[in-house]
Design a protein around this motif. Structure first.
Motif, PDB file in Angstrom:
ATOM      1  N   LEU A   1       0.848  -1.186   0.000  1.00 14.05           N
ATOM      2  CA  LEU A   1       0.000   0.000   0.000  1.00 14.05           C
ATOM      3  C   LEU A   1       0.884   1.236   0.000  1.00 14.05           C
ATOM      4  CD1 LEU A   1      -2.932   1.080   0.180  1.00 14.05           C
ATOM      5  CD2 LEU A   1      -2.675   1.018   2.680  1.00 14.05           C
ATOM      6  N   LEU A   2       0.808   1.998  -1.081  1.00 17.12           N
ATOM      7  CA  LEU A   2       1.622   3.190  -1.255  1.00 17.12           C
ATOM      8  C   LEU A   2       0.780   4.422  -0.955  1.00 17.12           C
ATOM      9  CD1 LEU A   2       4.212   4.640  -2.232  1.00 17.12           C
ATOM     10  CD2 LEU A   2       3.291   4.456  -4.562  1.00 17.12           C
ATOM     11  N   ASP A   3       1.123   5.128   0.105  1.00 16.04           N
ATOM     12  CA  ASP A   3       0.404   6.333   0.528  1.00 16.04           C
ATOM     13  C   ASP A   3       1.137   7.536  -0.047  1.00 16.04           C
ATOM     14  OD1 ASP A   3      -0.617   8.559   2.015  1.00 16.04           O
ATOM     15  OD2 ASP A   3      -1.213   7.189   3.626  1.00 16.04           O
ATOM     16  N   VAL A   4       0.461   8.300  -0.926  1.00 16.36           N
ATOM     17  CA  VAL A   4       1.106   9.412  -1.625  1.00 16.36           C
ATOM     18  C   VAL A   4       0.714  10.780  -1.069  1.00 16.36           C
ATOM     19  CG1 VAL A   4       1.441   8.074  -3.734  1.00 16.36           C
ATOM     20  CG2 VAL A   4      -0.644   9.441  -3.464  1.00 16.36           C
ATOM     21  N   ARG A   5       0.146  10.802   0.137  1.00 16.43           N
ATOM     22  CA  ARG A   5      -0.270  12.066   0.749  1.00 16.43           C
ATOM     23  C   ARG A   5       0.933  12.843   1.281  1.00 16.43           C
ATOM     24  NH1 ARG A   5      -4.059  10.543   5.237  1.00 16.43           N
ATOM     25  NH2 ARG A   5      -2.523   8.885   5.453  1.00 16.43           N
ATOM     26  N   GLU A   6       0.670  14.074   1.682  1.00 16.24           N
ATOM     27  CA  GLU A   6       1.695  14.928   2.277  1.00 16.24           C
ATOM     28  C   GLU A   6       2.006  14.454   3.705  1.00 16.24           C
ATOM     29  OE1 GLU A   6       3.401  17.273   0.628  1.00 16.24           O
ATOM     30  OE2 GLU A   6       2.229  16.688  -1.129  1.00 16.24           O
ATOM     31  N   GLN A   7       3.131  14.908   4.241  1.00 17.86           N
ATOM     32  CA  GLN A   7       3.593  14.447   5.550  1.00 17.86           C
ATOM     33  C   GLN A   7       2.569  14.689   6.661  1.00 17.86           C
ATOM     34  OE1 GLN A   7       6.699  12.806   6.001  1.00 17.86           O
ATOM     35  NE2 GLN A   7       5.710  12.247   7.936  1.00 17.86           N
TER      36      GLN A   7
ATOM     37  N   HIS B   1       0.667  -0.672   7.728  1.00 24.41           N
ATOM     38  CA  HIS B   1       1.761  -1.234   6.939  1.00 24.41           C
ATOM     39  C   HIS B   1       1.989  -0.488   5.626  1.00 24.41           C
ATOM     40  CE1 HIS B   1       2.112  -4.412   9.827  1.00 24.41           C
ATOM     41  NE2 HIS B   1       0.830  -4.641   9.728  1.00 24.41           N
ATOM     42  N   ALA B   2       1.401   0.693   5.497  1.00 20.43           N
ATOM     43  CA  ALA B   2       1.569   1.480   4.275  1.00 20.43           C
ATOM     44  C   ALA B   2       2.994   2.012   4.169  1.00 20.43           C
ATOM     45  CB  ALA B   2       0.581   2.643   4.255  1.00 20.43           C
ATOM     46  N   VAL B   3       3.401   2.278   2.951  1.00 19.10           N
ATOM     47  CA  VAL B   3       4.685   2.913   2.668  1.00 19.10           C
ATOM     48  C   VAL B   3       4.387   4.346   2.248  1.00 19.10           C
ATOM     49  CG1 VAL B   3       6.694   2.895   1.158  1.00 19.10           C
ATOM     50  CG2 VAL B   3       5.703   0.728   1.958  1.00 19.10           C
ATOM     51  N   HIS B   4       5.036   5.294   2.883  1.00 17.70           N
ATOM     52  CA  HIS B   4       4.764   6.704   2.596  1.00 17.70           C
ATOM     53  C   HIS B   4       5.812   7.282   1.655  1.00 17.70           C
ATOM     54  CE1 HIS B   4       4.718  11.114   3.835  1.00 17.70           C
ATOM     55  NE2 HIS B   4       3.648  10.907   3.084  1.00 17.70           N
ATOM     56  N   ILE B   5       5.361   7.631   0.464  1.00 19.74           N
ATOM     57  CA  ILE B   5       6.163   8.403  -0.490  1.00 19.74           C
ATOM     58  C   ILE B   5       5.201   9.432  -1.059  1.00 19.74           C
ATOM     59  CG2 ILE B   5       7.556   8.407  -2.582  1.00 19.74           C
ATOM     60  CD1 ILE B   5       8.124   5.426  -2.146  1.00 19.74           C
ATOM     61  N   SER B   6       5.379  10.682  -0.696  1.00 22.48           N
ATOM     62  CA  SER B   6       4.438  11.702  -1.167  1.00 22.48           C
ATOM     63  C   SER B   6       4.479  11.797  -2.690  1.00 22.48           C
ATOM     64  CB  SER B   6       4.752  13.065  -0.541  1.00 22.48           C
ATOM     65  OG  SER B   6       5.922  13.606  -1.106  1.00 22.48           O
ATOM     66  N   MET B   7       3.392  12.269  -3.245  1.00 18.67           N
ATOM     67  CA  MET B   7       3.297  12.420  -4.693  1.00 18.67           C
ATOM     68  C   MET B   7       4.460  13.262  -5.228  1.00 18.67           C
ATOM     69  SD  MET B   7      -0.066  13.726  -6.694  1.00 18.67           S
ATOM     70  CE  MET B   7      -0.150  13.861  -8.460  1.00 18.67           C
ATOM     71  N   ALA B   8       4.831  14.295  -4.493  1.00 20.21           N
ATOM     72  CA  ALA B   8       5.911  15.183  -4.917  1.00 20.21           C
ATOM     73  C   ALA B   8       7.270  14.481  -4.929  1.00 20.21           C
ATOM     74  CB  ALA B   8       5.965  16.408  -4.010  1.00 20.21           C
ATOM     75  N   GLU B   9       7.458  13.485  -4.087  1.00 17.59           N
ATOM     76  CA  GLU B   9       8.744  12.774  -3.981  1.00 17.59           C
ATOM     77  C   GLU B   9       8.830  11.551  -4.874  1.00 17.59           C
ATOM     78  OE1 GLU B   9      10.057  13.287   0.629  1.00 17.59           O
ATOM     79  OE2 GLU B   9       8.438  11.860   0.222  1.00 17.59           O
ATOM     80  N   LEU B  10       7.722  11.154  -5.456  1.00 18.94           N
ATOM     81  CA  LEU B  10       7.678   9.858  -6.124  1.00 18.94           C
ATOM     82  C   LEU B  10       8.653   9.744  -7.295  1.00 18.94           C
ATOM     83  CD1 LEU B  10       6.433   7.095  -6.013  1.00 18.94           C
ATOM     84  CD2 LEU B  10       4.601   7.907  -7.487  1.00 18.94           C
ATOM     85  N   SER B  11       8.814  10.778  -8.076  1.00 18.84           N
ATOM     86  CA  SER B  11       9.730  10.661  -9.220  1.00 18.84           C
ATOM     87  C   SER B  11      11.157  10.365  -8.752  1.00 18.84           C
ATOM     88  CB  SER B  11       9.690  11.913 -10.090  1.00 18.84           C
ATOM     89  OG  SER B  11      10.104  13.043  -9.364  1.00 18.84           O
ATOM     90  N   ASP B  12      11.567  10.915  -7.616  1.00 20.21           N
ATOM     91  CA  ASP B  12      12.904  10.667  -7.081  1.00 20.21           C
ATOM     92  C   ASP B  12      13.014   9.331  -6.356  1.00 20.21           C
ATOM     93  OD1 ASP B  12      13.825  13.132  -8.004  1.00 20.21           O
ATOM     94  OD2 ASP B  12      13.335  14.152  -6.127  1.00 20.21           O
ATOM     95  N   ARG B  13      11.883   8.788  -5.892  1.00 18.16           N
ATOM     96  CA  ARG B  13      11.919   7.578  -5.060  1.00 18.16           C
ATOM     97  C   ARG B  13      11.216   6.382  -5.701  1.00 18.16           C
ATOM     98  NH1 ARG B  13       9.923   9.003   0.772  1.00 18.16           N
ATOM     99  NH2 ARG B  13      10.531   6.828   1.035  1.00 18.16           N
ATOM    100  N   ALA B  14      10.898   6.475  -6.982  1.00 17.85           N
ATOM    101  CA  ALA B  14      10.160   5.407  -7.657  1.00 17.85           C
ATOM    102  C   ALA B  14      10.864   4.050  -7.568  1.00 17.85           C
ATOM    103  CB  ALA B  14       9.898   5.770  -9.112  1.00 17.85           C
ATOM    104  N   GLY B  15      12.167   4.056  -7.510  1.00 20.73           N
ATOM    105  CA  GLY B  15      12.925   2.813  -7.409  1.00 20.73           C
ATOM    106  C   GLY B  15      12.632   2.025  -6.142  1.00 20.73           C
ATOM    107  N   GLU B  16      12.046   2.656  -5.142  1.00 24.36           N
ATOM    108  CA  GLU B  16      11.683   1.970  -3.898  1.00 24.36           C
ATOM    109  C   GLU B  16      10.381   1.170  -4.026  1.00 24.36           C
ATOM    110  OE1 GLU B  16      11.709   4.705  -0.535  1.00 24.36           O
ATOM    111  OE2 GLU B  16      13.213   5.933  -1.576  1.00 24.36           O
ATOM    112  N   VAL B  17       9.621   1.426  -5.076  1.00 27.58           N
ATOM    113  CA  VAL B  17       8.323   0.769  -5.260  1.00 27.58           C
ATOM    114  C   VAL B  17       8.546  -0.533  -6.018  1.00 27.58           C
ATOM    115  CG1 VAL B  17       6.002   1.017  -6.209  1.00 27.58           C
ATOM    116  CG2 VAL B  17       7.197   3.027  -5.298  1.00 27.58           C
ATOM    117  N   PRO B  18       8.100  -1.662  -5.457  1.00 34.44           N
ATOM    118  CA  PRO B  18       8.353  -2.949  -6.109  1.00 34.44           C
ATOM    119  C   PRO B  18       7.621  -3.080  -7.444  1.00 34.44           C
ATOM    120  CG  PRO B  18       6.810  -3.227  -4.304  1.00 34.44           C
ATOM    121  CD  PRO B  18       7.281  -1.804  -4.252  1.00 34.44           C
ATOM    122  N   ARG B  19       8.266  -3.764  -8.368  1.00 32.13           N
ATOM    123  CA  ARG B  19       7.664  -4.015  -9.676  1.00 32.13           C
ATOM    124  C   ARG B  19       7.123  -5.436  -9.785  1.00 32.13           C
ATOM    125  NH1 ARG B  19       8.689  -0.631 -14.065  1.00 32.13           N
ATOM    126  NH2 ARG B  19       9.999   1.151 -13.601  1.00 32.13           N
ATOM    127  N   ASP B  20       7.374  -6.264  -8.786  1.00 36.88           N
ATOM    128  CA  ASP B  20       6.993  -7.673  -8.871  1.00 36.88           C
ATOM    129  C   ASP B  20       5.693  -7.994  -8.135  1.00 36.88           C
ATOM    130  OD1 ASP B  20       7.991  -7.242  -6.330  1.00 36.88           O
ATOM    131  OD2 ASP B  20       9.176  -9.093  -6.272  1.00 36.88           O
TER     132      ASP B  20
END
Length: 111
Positions: free
Chosen positions: A21-27, A37-56
């Motif tokens: 579960l990827l939570d893209v809200r602000e802090q 158990h959500a993972v927090h990556i704000s929408m604004a940070e996602l382009s820099d942190r996309a590699g942390e999101v699993p593809r499998d």
């Protein structure tokens, strides 16, 4: 809220307990209340942190109401992920009685 066939969506009540579960809200929204158990990556940070999101595995994307997460879902799917928008966002999550926690001693709520 339905964004059409371009945005696969699932109701918050139907998210599997072991889902990514990827939570893209602000802090401040995250701090107020989030799924345990959500993972927090704000929408604004996602382009820099996309590699942390699993593809499998499927990625369930959530925000407050489902609008920002729908945008992120489209972007992730276009980039090769298997993403689904959590329809209704954290508001629906809370309505469905799903577990929530906050980062403070205050009871969690949807900001």
């Amino acid at each position: 809220m339905n964004f059409g066939e371009d945005v696969p969506a699932v109701d918050a009540a139907d998210i599997p307990g072991d889902a990514y579960l990827l939570d893209v809200r602000e802090q401040d929204e995250w701090d107020a209340g989030h799924a345990p158990h959500a993972v927090h990556i704000s929408m604004a940070e996602l382009s820099d942190r996309a590699g942390e999101v699993p593809r499998d595995q499927d990625v369930y994307v959530i925000c407050r109401s489902g609008i920002r997460s729908a945008q992120v879902t489209v972007a992730l799917n276009q980039a090769g992920w298997l993403a689904r928008n959590v329809d209704g966002g954290m508001k629906r999550w809370a309505e469905a009685g799903r577990p929530m926690e906050s980062v403070s001693d205050n009871p969690p709520y949807v900001a």
